[in-house]
Design an enzyme around this catalytic site. Structure first.
Site, mmCIF file in Angstrom:
data_model
loop_
_atom_site.group_PDB
_atom_site.id
_atom_site.type_symbol
_atom_site.label_atom_id
_atom_site.label_comp_id
_atom_site.label_asym_id
_atom_site.label_seq_id
_atom_site.Cartn_x
_atom_site.Cartn_y
_atom_site.Cartn_z
ATOM 1 N N CYS A 55 53.166 -84.499 -69.265
ATOM 2 C CA CYS A 55 52.411 -85.737 -69.049
ATOM 3 C C CYS A 55 53.108 -86.624 -68.006
ATOM 4 O O CYS A 55 54.183 -86.301 -67.522
ATOM 5 C CB CYS A 55 52.300 -86.486 -70.366
ATOM 6 N N ALA A 58 56.581 -87.583 -68.896
ATOM 7 C CA ALA A 58 57.535 -86.491 -68.654
ATOM 8 C C ALA A 58 57.973 -86.492 -67.189
ATOM 9 O O ALA A 58 59.146 -86.297 -66.883
ATOM 10 C CB ALA A 58 56.912 -85.144 -69.017
ATOM 11 N N ARG A 89 65.756 -80.403 -70.251
ATOM 12 C CA ARG A 89 65.564 -79.916 -68.893
ATOM 13 C C ARG A 89 66.859 -79.378 -68.279
ATOM 14 O O ARG A 89 66.859 -78.801 -67.217
ATOM 15 C CB ARG A 89 64.988 -81.054 -68.056
ATOM 16 N N HIS A 187 55.953 -88.741 -61.390
ATOM 17 C CA HIS A 187 56.868 -88.691 -60.236
ATOM 18 C C HIS A 187 56.569 -89.867 -59.324
ATOM 19 O O HIS A 187 57.459 -90.568 -58.852
ATOM 20 C CB HIS A 187 56.660 -87.425 -59.398
HETATM 21 S S1 CFN Z 1 58.207 -81.706 -62.675
HETATM 22 FE FE1 CFN Z 1 59.245 -80.671 -60.992
HETATM 23 S S2 CFN Z 1 60.910 -81.657 -60.077
HETATM 24 S S3 CFN Z 1 58.137 -79.743 -59.395
HETATM 25 FE FE2 CFN Z 1 59.539 -78.297 -60.182
HETATM 26 S S4 CFN Z 1 61.323 -78.400 -58.979
HETATM 27 FE FE3 CFN Z 1 59.529 -77.567 -62.612
HETATM 28 S S5 CFN Z 1 58.058 -78.237 -64.069
HETATM 29 MO MO1 CFN Z 1 60.052 -78.093 -65.153
HETATM 30 S S6 CFN Z 1 60.834 -80.211 -64.784
HETATM 31 FE FE4 CFN Z 1 61.530 -78.985 -63.113
HETATM 32 FE FE5 CFN Z 1 61.583 -79.690 -60.683
HETATM 33 FE FE6 CFN Z 1 60.110 -80.197 -58.683
HETATM 34 FE FE7 CFN Z 1 59.214 -79.917 -63.406
HETATM 35 S S7 CFN Z 1 63.333 -79.433 -61.975
HETATM 36 S S8 CFN Z 1 61.282 -76.943 -63.691
HETATM 37 S S9 CFN Z 1 58.861 -76.344 -60.842
HETATM 38 N N1 CFN Z 1 60.106 -79.165 -61.809
HETATM 39 C C1 HCA Z 2 58.480 -81.241 -68.570
HETATM 40 C C2 HCA Z 2 59.830 -80.631 -68.345
HETATM 41 C C3 HCA Z 2 59.815 -79.158 -68.095
HETATM 42 C C4 HCA Z 2 59.316 -78.374 -69.297
HETATM 43 C C5 HCA Z 2 59.761 -76.966 -69.269
HETATM 44 C C6 HCA Z 2 58.964 -75.920 -69.972
HETATM 45 C C7 HCA Z 2 61.267 -78.750 -67.792
HETATM 46 O O1 HCA Z 2 57.491 -80.804 -68.026
HETATM 47 O O2 HCA Z 2 58.436 -82.215 -69.296
HETATM 48 O O3 HCA Z 2 57.786 -76.081 -70.255
HETATM 49 O O4 HCA Z 2 59.577 -74.894 -70.203
HETATM 50 O O5 HCA Z 2 61.526 -78.187 -66.769
HETATM 51 O O6 HCA Z 2 62.136 -79.043 -68.615
HETATM 52 O O7 HCA Z 2 59.020 -78.862 -66.981
#
Ligand code: CFN
Ligand code: HCA
Length: 534
Positions: A55, A58, A89, A187
């Site tokens: 969400c 998050a 995370r 974000h």
């Molecule tokens: S929200 Fe982002 S910030 S988009 Fe990416 S690299 Fe994932 S979903 Mo989990 S939290 Fe994580 Fe980053 Fe960019 Fe999220 S560190 S793994 S692909 N990510």
């Molecule tokens: C998030 C964080 C997440 C969840 C990871 C997952 C992460 O979306 O709130 O679903 O395994 O990287 O921790 O993206």
């Protein structure tokens, strides 16, 4: 290899007509003979479908703010929301001053029914007072969760009063979970306030050392950022700030002094990169430190930008010595991986970035996608200039130069910028589509039904995604690797990270466990089993 339209249609035919119409727009088969292939992205998931998305809260608290170690992050809401974003995370942080590293804490107002009925503002002020008394942080963030928005607590007013009372910055983020269709809106909300209220408030006019850069969109998951910093420092760069992995409020305040912004995860931080360019005249360069070749290319582009003989020589020397060290090990793992196939589905940029590593190991990516990326992440920024088509930005305002008198000097003259753009992709990046083979499938917001269906048809050897589907996939007999948390491992970035990734997935392939699992399709039919009578 790959999938044809007829087979894809067979999968989609299982959906009710309305759902099929919707999902069809989110999936395509890569074809290089057509110039543009459009995809629908950054739109609402159909209620009832099991998505892997998170969400807005998050994206704001969990992703962008959480890793800033020297601020205390208070979650105003039910304890479950606080728990959800509590270190799961794996964004690591260490500090020279351990008393100013709050990364391991989960601080929440723990809203109860009575707070919903009578309002939670008083409780929030009290938590801020307690935090000041116990931790003495330099600054605090407040993140809103869904119920806060629904009952109308005025977090902004609480923040203002707390700032006056305690004399530290208290930033309030209206990132209620429902504010967007995914993490992506969060974000954006986080980026806006960091830009408006933190960046540029430091007292430095110039960076204290040569070749100053910011590393944007690097969250130090499993230590990725530390590996990237190790390489950059060895070459001679000065890292002004990292946003936001192992990040520091103090460093972010001076982010305006960097001469170049590196953008690793474009999806989560493009807003800051754009705003820094508008406000401070700092160009940004898309980098990708995932994969050996990606790392080398990023380092070479940086050297071209700074155009300094010594820096260029050092860049090449570091590349040569790192390669000599890691290649023999990497090649051993390649023997185990070569010829295998993968599905790569992650949140917003890793679904693309990690394909580099797969291809270096001789693994072909058959299907890839993002949970919440926008069209430009699939189709390329040349095709879709982000800011103009960004669905979130309709609701969430952007910084514009006109709104701000305080504009610093241009970091590069307009003529030099044009010259550089001819050589390196400043302010640009390719969409995922361009790096995938014909016949491969690109899916936006993949759901659990489609996950199982695509697996049955294409039977990949490895599936990289997140916690919400990992074990379902593993039980289907497929090597499953989390690319969000790295399954307690890492780093996977840079030179050392490439080796670690190769080692981890090779262990997965070589594990004898698979001999004890029978994939469901070997036991067909699945649903029409007979019932035996006693
Ligand atoms: S929200 Fe982002 S910030 S988009 Fe990416 S690299 Fe994932 S979903 Mo989990 S939290 Fe994580 Fe980053 Fe960019 Fe999220 S560190 S793994 S692909 N990510
Ligand atoms: C998030 C964080 C997440 C969840 C990871 C997952 C992460 O979306 O709130 O679903 O395994 O990287 O921790 O993206």
């Amino acid at each position: 290899m790959g999938m044809n339209e007829a087979k894809l249609q067979e999968i989609l035919d299982q959906y009710p007509a309305k759902v099929q119409k919707n999902r069809k727009k989110h999936i395509f088969i890569k074809r290089s003979d057509v110039e543009s292939q459009q995809i629908e992205a950054n739109t609402r998931t159909i209620p009832g479908i099991i998505t892997n998305r998170g969400c807005a809260y998050a994206g704001c608290k969990g992703v962008v703010l959480g890793p800033i170690k020297d601020m205390v992050h208070i979650v105003h809401g039910p304890i479950g929301c606080g728990y959800y974003a509590w270190n799961t995370r794996r964004n690591k942080a260490k500090s020279d001053d351990p008393k100013q590293n709050f990364i391991n804490y989960c601080i929440s107002t723990d809203m109860q029914e009575s707070d919903i009925v009578f309002g939670g503002e008083k409780k929030l002020s009290k938590v801020i007072d307690e935090v000041m008394e116990i931790f003495h942080p330099k600054a605090i963030t407040l993140s809103a969760t869904c119920p806060v928005g629904l009952i109308g607590d005025d977090m902004g007013a609480v923040a203002k009063a707390a700032e006056a009372k305690h004399g530290v910055q208290v930033l309030s983020f209206s990132c209620e979970g429902y504010k967007g269709v995914s993490q992506s809106a969060g974000h954006h909300i986080a980026n806006n306030i960091l830009m408006e209220k933190v960046i540029g408030t430091g007292d430095q006019e110039e960076a204290p050392a040569k070749f100053p850069i910011n590393l944007l969109g690097e969250y130090n998951i499993g230590g990725d950022g530390w590996e990237v910093e190790r390489i950059l420092k060895e070459i001679g760069y000065h890292v002004v700030s990292v946003m936001t992995g192992d990040g520091s409020y103090e460093a972010i305040k001076n982010a305006h002094t960097a001469e170049l912004n590196l953008v690793q995860c474009h999806r989560s931080i493009n807003y800051i990169a754009e705003m820094l360019e508008t406000k401070y005249g700092t160009p940004w360069l898309k980098v990708n430190f995932i994969g050996i070749q990606g790392t080398i290319e990023s380092l070479r582009n940086m050297a071209l930008y700074f155009d300094d003989k010594e820096l260029t020589l050092k860049t090449e020397a570091v590349i040569a010595s790192e390669l000599a060290r890691i290649e023999p090990i990497f090649d051993q793992y390649k023997k185990i991986c070569e010829g295998k196939t993968a599905f790569c589905f992650v949140g917003g940029s890793r679904g693309h970035h990690f394909q580099n590593l797969f291809s270096e190991l001789g693994i072909e990516t058959l299907l890839a996608g993002y949970e919440f990326a926008h069209r430009d992440d699939y189709e390329g920024r040349e095709v879709i200039p982000t800011i103009k088509t960004d669905a979130d930005s309709k609701n969430i305002p952007h910084y514009t130069a006109e709104a701000d008198e305080k504009r610093f000097r241009l970091k590069v003259s307009p003529e030099k910028l044009e010259e550089l753009k001819a050589k390196i992709p400043l302010g640009e990046y390719k969409g995922m589509r361009f790096d995938m083979k014909d016949g491969s499938i690109i899916v936006d917001d993949l759901n659990h039904f489609e996950t199982e269906e695509f697996i049955k048809v294409l039977k990949p050897d490895i599936f990289t995604s997140g916690i919400k589907d990992k074990y379902v996939i593993q039980k289907m007999g497929i090597n499953s690797k989390q690319l969000h948390s790295y399954d307690y491992s890492g780093p996977y970035a840079g030179f050392n990270g490439a080796v670690k990734f190769a080692e981890d997935i090779s262990m997965g392939f070589a594990s004898p466990t698979w001999n004890f699992i029978t994939p469901p399709w070997k036991n067909q039919p699945l649903l029409e089993g007979t019932v035996t009578e006693e």
